[in-house]
Scaffold this motif. Structure first.
Motif, PDB file in Angstrom:
ATOM      1  N   LYS A  81     -41.109  31.434   5.695  1.00  0.00           N
ATOM      2  CA  LYS A  81     -39.782  30.486   5.260  1.00  0.00           C
ATOM      3  C   LYS A  81     -38.346  30.999   5.075  1.00  0.00           C
ATOM      4  O   LYS A  81     -37.926  31.673   3.578  1.00  0.00           O
ATOM      5  CB  LYS A  81     -40.320  29.076   4.236  1.00  0.00           C
ATOM      6  CG  LYS A  81     -39.238  28.210   4.549  1.00  0.00           C
ATOM      7  CD  LYS A  81     -40.044  27.239   3.580  1.00  0.00           C
ATOM      8  CE  LYS A  81     -38.877  25.622   3.515  1.00  0.00           C
ATOM      9  NZ  LYS A  81     -39.459  25.048   2.498  1.00  0.00           N
ATOM     10  N   ASN A 104     -32.537  25.928  -3.249  1.00  0.00           N
ATOM     11  CA  ASN A 104     -32.801  24.665  -2.979  1.00  0.00           C
ATOM     12  C   ASN A 104     -31.503  24.199  -2.820  1.00  0.00           C
ATOM     13  O   ASN A 104     -30.471  23.781  -2.178  1.00  0.00           O
ATOM     14  CB  ASN A 104     -34.335  24.327  -2.639  1.00  0.00           C
ATOM     15  CG  ASN A 104     -35.256  24.339  -1.382  1.00  0.00           C
ATOM     16  OD1 ASN A 104     -34.765  24.195   0.080  1.00  0.00           O
ATOM     17  ND2 ASN A 104     -35.523  25.600  -2.278  1.00  0.00           N
ATOM     18  N   HIS A 128     -36.793  19.749  -2.734  1.00  0.00           N
ATOM     19  CA  HIS A 128     -37.544  20.930  -1.466  1.00  0.00           C
ATOM     20  C   HIS A 128     -37.805  19.990   0.023  1.00  0.00           C
ATOM     21  O   HIS A 128     -37.305  20.096   0.899  1.00  0.00           O
ATOM     22  CB  HIS A 128     -38.952  20.672  -2.078  1.00  0.00           C
ATOM     23  CG  HIS A 128     -38.968  21.740  -3.279  1.00  0.00           C
ATOM     24  ND1 HIS A 128     -38.672  23.101  -2.230  1.00  0.00           N
ATOM     25  CD2 HIS A 128     -38.782  21.931  -4.151  1.00  0.00           C
ATOM     26  CE1 HIS A 128     -39.230  23.953  -3.729  1.00  0.00           C
ATOM     27  NE2 HIS A 128     -38.870  23.500  -4.673  1.00  0.00           N
ATOM     28  N   ASP A 132     -36.710  21.844   3.388  1.00  0.00           N
ATOM     29  CA  ASP A 132     -37.591  21.113   4.446  1.00  0.00           C
ATOM     30  C   ASP A 132     -36.739  20.582   5.982  1.00  0.00           C
ATOM     31  O   ASP A 132     -36.772  21.327   6.870  1.00  0.00           O
ATOM     32  CB  ASP A 132     -38.776  20.961   4.026  1.00  0.00           C
ATOM     33  CG  ASP A 132     -39.603  21.580   3.229  1.00  0.00           C
ATOM     34  OD1 ASP A 132     -39.194  22.607   3.163  1.00  0.00           O
ATOM     35  OD2 ASP A 132     -40.349  20.435   2.762  1.00  0.00           O
ATOM     36  N   ASP A 136     -33.968  24.753   6.502  1.00  0.00           N
ATOM     37  CA  ASP A 136     -35.030  26.070   7.343  1.00  0.00           C
ATOM     38  C   ASP A 136     -35.030  26.456   8.472  1.00  0.00           C
ATOM     39  O   ASP A 136     -34.444  25.691   9.925  1.00  0.00           O
ATOM     40  CB  ASP A 136     -36.825  25.025   7.396  1.00  0.00           C
ATOM     41  CG  ASP A 136     -37.413  26.286   6.898  1.00  0.00           C
ATOM     42  OD1 ASP A 136     -37.559  27.008   7.789  1.00  0.00           O
ATOM     43  OD2 ASP A 136     -38.755  25.378   6.892  1.00  0.00           O
TER      44      ASP A 136
END
Length: 308
Positions: A81, A104, A128, A132, A136
């Motif tokens: 990731k 993040n 998060h 995501d 990402d």
């Protein structure tokens, strides 16, 4: 006589000004020297970490070239990731319990995804969730664009002593049952039941968790090995930060990329961090042979990143 005293006072005043200026310059040069020394220590530490990682990869036979084919890149990004910043042209491998919430939050602010200037104001669950969705690398549809970033962006990895990370994961995910972590509570209860057959519904102890890790190969990202999560023997990381020196490391890294007006946030206040006292309290209850078993299981991570 009056003129003499006037000149005398004037000369004395000039002397005081010069002495004050001299002392101020001496203090400034001393501080500047300390700053240069501190920077050189950070740079020496980086040189050692990168050299140790490179030599470790060769010694352990883990060195592999970075993938370049479309399907291989897509497959790699299912395993690794990578969170990226187009504004500052770098990406970081996200490792749970190694400052991932903090990175993040930092990226969400620097990329302008959230309307905040204080990272602490961003909730971890939101960081998060948005990370995501927006940060990402695998979400970029054009593989050519992904490859361009892999080839040209600065690459950061943040790690910590593997045993401290395992304790942090245990305390945060498995030690208590909360409404938001019922999935991990179920894992904890299943681990406990593997070692105490007659008891159901109880959460695992730290020792049971470590025993589970030495005997099983069922890994979660929160305790997966670094070299599997981030492929450090294939991806050539330009900067290796350690949680143990995170303040100095991230000041240096952010300074190199001219990331200003923001500091790398600590996700937990010091009283809640997994410090030496907390670690000693938990590890004292674990048999020595079990600690040796964990060190053997995570030996590659210990060796590659210079942990003892």
């Amino acid at each position: 006589m009056k003129r003499f005293f006037t000149w005398k006072c004037l000369l004395f005043g000039l002397l005081v000004v010069h002495v004050a200026f001299f002392l101020k310059m001496k203090h400034y040069l001393h501080r500047k020297s300390e700053h240069k020394q501190a920077l050189s220590e950070v740079e020496l530490r980086q040189n050692y970490r990168k050299s140790n990682l490179h030599n470790g990869c060769l010694r352990l036979g883990l060195h592999k070239p970075m993938v370049t084919q479309t399907d291989d890149i897509r497959q790699m990004l299912q395993q690794v990731k990578l969170l990226y910043s187009d504004k500052y042209k770098f990406f970081v491998c996200e490792i749970p319990k190694c400052g991932c919430s903090s990175i993040n939050k930092l990226l969400l602010i620097t990329e302008g995804i959230v309307n905040e200037t204080n990272p602490q104001a961003v909730k971890s669950w939101l960081a998060h969730e948005l990370g995501d969705k927006h940060l990402d690398l695998k979400n970029i549809k054009n593989v050519t664009e992904i490859q361009k970033r892999l080839d040209t962006y600065q690459k950061l990895i943040i790690v910590r002593d593997p045993l401290y990370r395992l304790l942090s994961a245990y305390i945060n995910k498995l030690e208590h049952e909360y409404p938001w972590n019922r999935g991990f509570a179920k894992i904890s209860k299943n681990i406990h039941q593997q070692f105490v057959k007659n008891e159901t519904g109880k959460l695992a102890s730290f020792g049971e968790f470590l025993s589970y890790l030495t005997e099983k190969n069922e890994y979660d990202r929160h305790w997966e090995l670094y070299h599997k999560l981030c492929l450090p023997c294939s991806i050539s990381y330009d900067y290796i930060a350690h949680i143990e020196t995170i303040d100095d490391d991230m000041v240096d890294f952010m300074d190199k990329l001219a990331i200003t007006n923001i500091t790398f946030p600590r996700n937990y206040e010091k009283s809640k961090q997994t410090n030496t006292d907390t670690f000693e309290r938990y590890i004292d209850e674990v048999p020595e042979n079990l600690v040796k078993g964990i060190r053997k299981k995570y030996k590659t991570d210990f060796d590659l990143f210079g942990f003892k």
